[in-house]
Design a protein around this motif. Structure first.
Motif, PDB file in Angstrom:
ATOM      1  N   VAL A  14       0.855  -1.189   0.000  1.00 12.38           N
ATOM      2  CA  VAL A  14       0.000   0.000   0.000  1.00 12.38           C
ATOM      3  C   VAL A  14       0.890   1.237   0.000  1.00 12.38           C
ATOM      4  CG1 VAL A  14      -1.803   1.263   1.233  1.00 12.38           C
ATOM      5  CG2 VAL A  14      -1.773  -1.251   1.295  1.00 12.38           C
ATOM      6  N   LYS A  15       0.732   2.035  -1.046  1.00  9.21           N
ATOM      7  CA  LYS A  15       1.508   3.274  -1.167  1.00  9.21           C
ATOM      8  C   LYS A  15       0.643   4.461  -0.758  1.00  9.21           C
ATOM      9  CE  LYS A  15       5.281   1.779  -3.225  1.00  9.21           C
ATOM     10  NZ  LYS A  15       6.567   1.851  -2.555  1.00  9.21           N
ATOM     11  N   ALA A  16       1.276   5.596  -0.634  1.00 11.43           N
ATOM     12  CA  ALA A  16       0.506   6.806  -0.331  1.00 11.43           C
ATOM     13  C   ALA A  16      -0.349   7.177  -1.544  1.00 11.43           C
ATOM     14  CB  ALA A  16       1.472   7.930   0.017  1.00 11.43           C
ATOM     15  N   GLU A  17      -1.268   8.072  -1.382  1.00 15.32           N
ATOM     16  CA  GLU A  17      -2.133   8.575  -2.451  1.00 15.32           C
ATOM     17  C   GLU A  17      -2.964   7.502  -3.139  1.00 15.32           C
ATOM     18  OE1 GLU A  17       0.920  10.707  -4.369  1.00 15.32           O
ATOM     19  OE2 GLU A  17       0.903  12.098  -2.693  1.00 15.32           O
ATOM     20  N   GLY A  18      -3.364   6.505  -2.355  1.00 13.78           N
ATOM     21  CA  GLY A  18      -4.324   5.533  -2.891  1.00 13.78           C
ATOM     22  C   GLY A  18      -3.801   4.591  -3.946  1.00 13.78           C
ATOM     23  N   ALA A 180     -10.854  -0.136   1.634  1.00  8.98           N
ATOM     24  CA  ALA A 180     -10.005   0.779   2.399  1.00  8.98           C
ATOM     25  C   ALA A 180      -8.606   0.201   2.464  1.00  8.98           C
ATOM     26  CB  ALA A 180     -10.568   0.947   3.814  1.00  8.98           C
ATOM     27  N   MET A 181      -7.624   1.080   2.521  1.00  9.98           N
ATOM     28  CA  MET A 181      -6.244   0.620   2.721  1.00  9.98           C
ATOM     29  C   MET A 181      -5.452   1.724   3.396  1.00  9.98           C
ATOM     30  SD  MET A 181      -5.054   0.386  -1.252  1.00  9.98           S
ATOM     31  CE  MET A 181      -4.401   1.838  -2.089  1.00  9.98           C
ATOM     32  N   ASP A 182      -4.529   1.294   4.238  1.00  6.29           N
ATOM     33  CA  ASP A 182      -3.800   2.244   5.069  1.00  6.29           C
ATOM     34  C   ASP A 182      -2.301   2.123   4.798  1.00  6.29           C
ATOM     35  OD1 ASP A 182      -2.591   3.692   7.041  1.00  6.29           O
ATOM     36  OD2 ASP A 182      -3.861   2.946   8.668  1.00  6.29           O
ATOM     37  N   PRO A 183      -1.697   3.170   4.217  1.00  4.47           N
ATOM     38  CA  PRO A 183      -0.259   3.094   3.910  1.00  4.47           C
ATOM     39  C   PRO A 183       0.628   2.981   5.149  1.00  4.47           C
ATOM     40  CG  PRO A 183      -1.138   5.279   3.367  1.00  4.47           C
ATOM     41  CD  PRO A 183      -2.301   4.432   3.801  1.00  4.47           C
TER      42      PRO A 183
END
Ligand code: 5GP
Length: 196
Positions: A14-18, A180-183
């Motif tokens: 999971v990277k930043a900015e979706g 949903a995902m959390d970097p």
């Protein structure tokens, strides 16, 4: 699709900015036995549709589409990203805003390979805002062909593309939907689906 969800859980980053990176099995290195299971599942989901052609977009849709096509026994056409649009009338053309690169590019498909007799399944690796699919739908519809359905490996349910396509009445099947995902933690939440 449990197998795909487990794989995303295990190997996805999971990277930043979706952005979800799945380079180790889908976008760079490709796990063909996983693709084969995905093809079988999409064939099951679209078993009643009279699909005679698959359309995808270069580059990362091609590998999946090729394996899916084996399950349907139909050819794959991939939309090409072109530097410039040659307006000689032999191509369907559209412009697509790229989610990952942030720029707009021209996309073409030869009129030789899609026409009014075609019943098309559109395949892509990711669905985010839906710009890539909007472009492919525009090409199919301007050819007078029928969009039988859309098959996606990973839909990001927190972006608007999937909701909009379903509201517009398209038959959309995503093998995994990440809601949903959390970097920070790498935690992913998948939508419950009635599937394999
Ligand atoms: P959309 O047009 O729906 O906004 O974005 C779809 C396209 O962007 C896909 O063809 C895919 O190549 C790319 N894409 C969108 N989101 C992601 C992502 O989270 N990870 C990766 N690897 N590609 C993505």
């Amino acid at each position: 699709m449990r197998l795909l969800e487990e794989r995303i859980q295990r190997d996805g980053v999971v990277k930043a900015e979706g952005v979800l990176k799945v380079d180790s099995f889908l976008n760079h290195q490709m796990d063909i036995s996983l693709f084969n299971e995905m093809g079988a599942e999409l064939k099951r989901l679209f078993a009643d549709a009279p699909i005679n052609k698959i359309l995808t977009i270069e580059a990362s849709g091609i590998g999946i589409a090729a394996i899916v096509a084996q399950h349907f026994g139909v050819p794959v056409v991939f939309a090409k990203k072109a530097q410039s649009i040659n307006l000689d009338g032999e191509m369907y053309t559209t412009r697509i805003q790229s989610f990952t690169h942030g720029k707009i590019f021209n996309v073409i498909v030869s009129k030789k390979y899609i026409g009014p007799e075609d019943h098309v399944l559109i395949i892509d690796d990711f669905l985010a805002n839906g710009c890539a699919l909007d472009g492919l739908i525009e090409i199919v519809e301007s050819a007078g062909a029928t969009v039988e359905g859309i098959g996606i490996a990973i839909e990001k349910g927190f972006q608007p593309g999937g909701k909009s396509l379903r509201e517009r009445g398209y038959r959309l099947e995503s093998l995994a939907i990440v809601d949903a995902m959390d970097p920070e933690t790498g935690k992913l939440v998948f939508r419950e689906q009635n599937d394999a």
